[in-house]
Design an enzyme around this catalytic site. Structure first.
Site: not given
Ligand code: NAD
Length: 243
Positions: A12, A74, A76, A100-101, A131-132, A135, A141-142
């Site tokens: 990130m 950002g 977590t 989540n941005y 997800h991939h 994970k 989280g979303t």
């Protein structure tokens, strides 16, 4: 506008650096393990952006509070004690803090809240995320945030959640909220919220294709929070005017 990036060597951190350059921002300091930020680094920036590790955020928040600089977090996974230290720093400076941005996910959250209030309880809700394969946690989280939004809109608590189904589970209860986590391949992150009624269905879906969406949202948050905001903690809803 000058930004300090904490966690600059990470996935990130690098995405934020790329997004900052595209947006015409100057990166005044790139900080990571072994290249810890100094008070001078913090004093020299207009805003700090943190995508590092949960343990690192409180220290940066406190340094920003001392220097009177806004912060975008950002990172977590903070503990309660770490959250308390960040909240204390936010008494002196404005902090944007979001799990989540992505602009799209924040609009999805808003739309899901609206739909859950507009559609009566006969519309049964199922949440599906993918997800991939790497994970480690589920649901995402979303997805947890989407659950909190529909539970709040429907006035129910977490006891209505049904995480996966297998075997003779019986008929679905009307108030149940099904949650399903799919894993595989290189999927960055898909989230679907399905409102299934009698004879019709509303589906709200977001698909993330690149980390750049989180970085772009964080840069947007940095630009927003530098505009003379009062001390406090702000979510992306405030940045995007969704409140
Ligand atoms: P990553 O492991 O690729 O990068 C983390 C970086 O932080 C590494 O370079 C690491 O060396 C550095 N770091 C660790 N401890 C540090 C410290 N004490 N001080 C300074 N730097 C330190 O991880 P990532 O995929 O870039 O994710 C980073 C964080 O951002 C995670 O918490 C992740 O959950 C979160 N994240 C948030 C969003 C969002 O939209 N809010 C999106 C993606 C990831």
């Amino acid at each position: 506008m000058k930004i300090l990036i904490n966690g600059s060597k990470g996935r990130m951190g690098q995405a934020v650096a790329a997004a900052a350059k595209l947006a015409g921002l100057e990166i005044s300091a790139e900080c990571d393990i072994g290249e810890t930020f100094t008070e001078a680094d913090v004093a020299a920036c207009d805003c700090a952006v943190d995508f590092s590790f949960h343990e690192a955020s409180p220290e940066l928040a406190e340094a920003c509070a001392r220097a009177g600089k806004p912060l975008v977090i950002g990172t977590t996974g903070h503990t309660a004690a770490e959250r308390a230290r960040i909240e204390a720093a936010a008494e002196k400076i404005p902090i944007v803090w979001a799990g989540n941005y992505s602009v799209g996910v924040n609009v999805l959250n808003w739309l899901v809240g609206k739909a859950a209030r507009l559609l009566d309880p006969s519309f049964e809700i199922e949440i599906v995320e993918m997800h991939h394969r790497h994970k480690k946690d589920a649901p995402s989280g979303t997805a947890e945030k989407l659950l909190a939004i529909v539970e709040s809109a429907r006035g129910c608590d977490k006891s209505v959640e049904k995480h996966g189904r297998a075997g003779i589970v019986g008929e679905r209860c009307r108030e149940e909220i099904g949650v399903h986590a799919l894993r595989g391949g290189s999927v960055v992150g898909d989230h679907a919220v399905i409102f299934a009624g009698e004879g019709e269905r509303v589906e709200l879906i977001h698909r993330a294709e690149s980390r750049a969406i989180f970085a772009n949202g964080a840069i947007r948050a940095a630009q927003w929070v530098c505009g003379g905001k009062a001390p406090g903690i702000y979510g992306m809803e405030a940045v995007l005017g969704l409140e």
